[in-house]
Design an enzyme around this catalytic site. Structure first.
Site, short mmCIF file in Angstrom:
data_model
loop_
_atom_site.label_atom_id
_atom_site.label_comp_id
_atom_site.label_asym_id
_atom_site.label_seq_id
_atom_site.Cartn_x
_atom_site.Cartn_y
_atom_site.Cartn_z
N ILE A 157 40.34 38.20 34.50
CA ILE A 157 41.73 38.62 34.35
C ILE A 157 42.35 37.99 33.10
CG2 ILE A 157 44.03 38.43 35.40
CD1 ILE A 157 42.61 38.67 38.16
N TYR A 215 41.74 27.86 49.68
CA TYR A 215 42.14 28.68 48.53
C TYR A 215 43.54 29.25 48.76
CZ TYR A 215 42.06 32.55 45.14
OH TYR A 215 42.35 33.44 44.13
N LYS A 251 47.11 28.57 46.56
CA LYS A 251 47.86 29.63 45.88
C LYS A 251 49.27 29.77 46.46
CE LYS A 251 44.74 31.20 42.96
NZ LYS A 251 44.95 31.17 41.50
N TYR A 263 35.59 38.86 52.23
CA TYR A 263 36.91 39.26 52.77
C TYR A 263 36.84 39.96 54.13
CZ TYR A 263 39.94 37.56 49.10
OH TYR A 263 40.65 36.73 48.29
N THR A 277 35.98 41.18 38.69
CA THR A 277 35.63 40.10 37.75
C THR A 277 34.41 39.37 38.30
OG1 THR A 277 36.94 38.46 38.92
CG2 THR A 277 38.09 39.76 37.22
N SER A 313 47.73 34.73 44.53
CA SER A 313 46.72 35.67 45.06
C SER A 313 47.33 36.34 46.29
CB SER A 313 45.47 34.90 45.50
OG SER A 313 44.64 35.73 46.30
N ASP A 342 39.91 21.66 30.32
CA ASP A 342 39.72 21.73 31.77
C ASP A 342 41.09 21.47 32.41
OD1 ASP A 342 39.14 21.34 34.46
OD2 ASP A 342 37.17 20.48 34.01
N1 LIG Z 1 39.37 38.42 40.89
C1 LIG Z 1 40.10 38.50 41.99
O1 LIG Z 1 39.80 39.29 42.89
C2 LIG Z 1 41.33 37.63 42.14
C3 LIG Z 1 42.22 37.92 43.19
C4 LIG Z 1 43.35 37.14 43.34
C5 LIG Z 1 43.61 36.10 42.46
N2 LIG Z 1 42.73 35.85 41.45
C6 LIG Z 1 43.05 34.73 40.55
O2 LIG Z 1 43.10 35.22 39.23
C7 LIG Z 1 42.68 34.19 38.33
C8 LIG Z 1 41.56 34.70 37.45
O3 LIG Z 1 40.48 35.05 38.29
P1 LIG Z 1 39.20 35.84 37.75
O4 LIG Z 1 38.81 36.77 38.81
O5 LIG Z 1 39.46 36.34 36.39
O6 LIG Z 1 38.13 34.63 37.73
P2 LIG Z 1 36.78 34.44 36.90
O7 LIG Z 1 36.26 35.74 36.44
O8 LIG Z 1 35.95 33.56 37.75
O9 LIG Z 1 37.29 33.61 35.62
C9 LIG Z 1 37.85 32.35 35.85
C10 LIG Z 1 38.48 31.85 34.58
O10 LIG Z 1 39.10 30.58 34.88
C11 LIG Z 1 38.56 29.59 34.02
N3 LIG Z 1 38.49 28.31 34.71
C12 LIG Z 1 37.95 28.02 35.94
N4 LIG Z 1 38.08 26.72 36.22
C13 LIG Z 1 38.69 26.16 35.14
C14 LIG Z 1 39.09 24.86 34.82
N5 LIG Z 1 38.88 23.82 35.65
N6 LIG Z 1 39.70 24.64 33.62
C15 LIG Z 1 39.91 25.67 32.77
N7 LIG Z 1 39.55 26.93 33.01
C16 LIG Z 1 38.94 27.17 34.19
C17 LIG Z 1 37.19 30.10 33.61
O11 LIG Z 1 36.81 29.47 32.41
P3 LIG Z 1 35.24 29.42 31.93
O12 LIG Z 1 34.91 30.84 31.56
O13 LIG Z 1 35.24 28.54 30.73
O14 LIG Z 1 34.46 28.94 33.09
C18 LIG Z 1 37.48 31.60 33.47
O15 LIG Z 1 38.09 31.86 32.24
C19 LIG Z 1 42.31 33.00 39.20
O16 LIG Z 1 43.41 32.11 39.26
C20 LIG Z 1 42.04 33.61 40.55
O17 LIG Z 1 42.25 32.70 41.60
C21 LIG Z 1 41.61 36.58 41.27
#
Ligand SMILES: NC(=O)c1ccc[n+]([C@@H]2O[C@H](COP(=O)([O-])OP(=O)(O)OC[C@H]3O[C@@H](n4cnc5c(N)ncnc54)[C@H](OP(=O)(O)O)[C@@H]3O)[C@@H](O)[C@H]2O)c1
Length: 255
Positions: A19, A155, A159, A200, A190, A142, A65
């Site tokens: 995202i 989790y 959130k 889920y 993602t 979330s 981080d």
């Molecule tokens: N995908 C879903 O279905 C969903 C639904 C609800 C909410 N969300 C929320 O949306 C956000 C993005 O999710 P996503 O699906 O895009 O996740 P993702 O594909 O797993 O990507 C996670 C991102 O967060 C970064 N990250 C993780 N831990 C970190 C840390 N300690 N310090 C700095 N960066 C960190 C990662 O960096 P690196 O690439 O360097 O590891 C990556 O850029 C999250 O907050 C997640 O909880 C996602």
């Protein structure tokens, strides 16, 4: 495309993948200058920077981080050192967690809250040191903050705290004309969803994700990251000038 972010400097945490990467590309397409925070995926972050600069934009990648407030301070300082000011923080960095009550450990709690909750709070603290009047902050909650899912307590709680943070920080930041809101995404295609979305459905039902989505999501599918990025772009823009302290669900009608 609309140039709502021309002359705006934006920091995106978690901007290397998923995202956050979609938000980065959307805001760049609307004229933003980007500082992309990442934790470990340097090649992904640098590839994104190359693509944005090749297209005529300005962008840097900074390793930070979010679990470490000092690294968040460094990220904001680097953005200002490179581009002179900071207008928008989009906080996307986050980690998933599933586990039963008996499996949970204090270390799990510290890690999940350290990234998802503490990491977002201190990102805000460091960003507002630099922000001018009219600044925009968009955090990430979330749908799980408000919908029960089996074994998702840690989790979900991490959130839900973010939604309380934006509600309360809005009052504090309002006198500086800085708005703060959150997006609560639903399931989005993602890396995170590829690994965890199958958890889920109720564990006793053995339902494939696709069948579960047909009965729980009005639009019957996962979101594409670009669809969620459009909601972030709205809250980060001047179009959302009278919207603060709120969480916007972008969940395809999760019921
Ligand atoms: N995908 C879903 O279905 C969903 C639904 C609800 C909410 N969300 C929320 O949306 C956000 C993005 O999710 P996503 O699906 O895009 O996740 P993702 O594909 O797993 O990507 C996670 C991102 O967060 C970064 N990250 C993780 N831990 C970190 C840390 N300690 N310090 C700095 N960066 C960190 C990662 O960096 P690196 O690439 O360097 O590891 C990556 O850029 C999250 O907050 C997640 O909880 C996602």
């Amino acid at each position: 495309m609309n140039r709502r972010f021309a002359d705006k400097v934006v920091v995106v945490t978690g901007g290397s993948r998923g995202i956050g990467a979609a938000v980065t590309q959307r805001l760049a397409a609307e004229g933003a200058t980007l500082a992309i925070g990442y934790r470990s995926e340097r090649p992904a972050a640098e590839d994104l920077v190359s693509r944005l600069t090749a297209g005529g934009g300005q962008a840097i990648a900074v390793q930070a981080d979010v679990i470490d407030p000092a690294q968040l301070g460094h990220l904001m300082d680097e953005a200002v050192a490179a581009f002179g000011h900071l207008d928008v923080l989009v906080s996307c960095a986050g980690i998933e967690h599933f586990g039963t009550l008996q499996e949970l450990t204090p270390a799990d709690f510290d890690r999940v809250f350290g990234v998802n909750t503490r990491g977002q709070l201190f990102a805000v603290q460091h960003a507002v040191r630099h922000m001018r009047s009219g600044g925009r902050i968009v955090l990430t909650s979330s749908v799980s903050a408000s919908r029960a899912v089996f074994h998702h307590t840690l989790y979900a709680a991490s959130k839900a705290a973010v939604e309380a943070m934006v509600l309360n920080l809005a009052a504090e930041l309002g006198k500086r004309e800085i708005t703060i809101n959150a997006i609560a995404p639903g399931g989005t295609a993602t890396d995170m969803a590829a690994e965890h979305a199958k958890s889920y459905p109720h564990p006793d039902l053995g339902l494939p994700l696709e069948a579960w989505m047909r009965t729980h999501i009005a639009l019957r599918r996962l979101a594409e990251p670009e669809e969620i990025a459009a909601a972030y772009a709205f809250l980060a823009s001047t179009d959302a000038s009278y919207l603060t302290g709120r969480t916007l669900a972008a969940d395809g009608g999760y019921f």
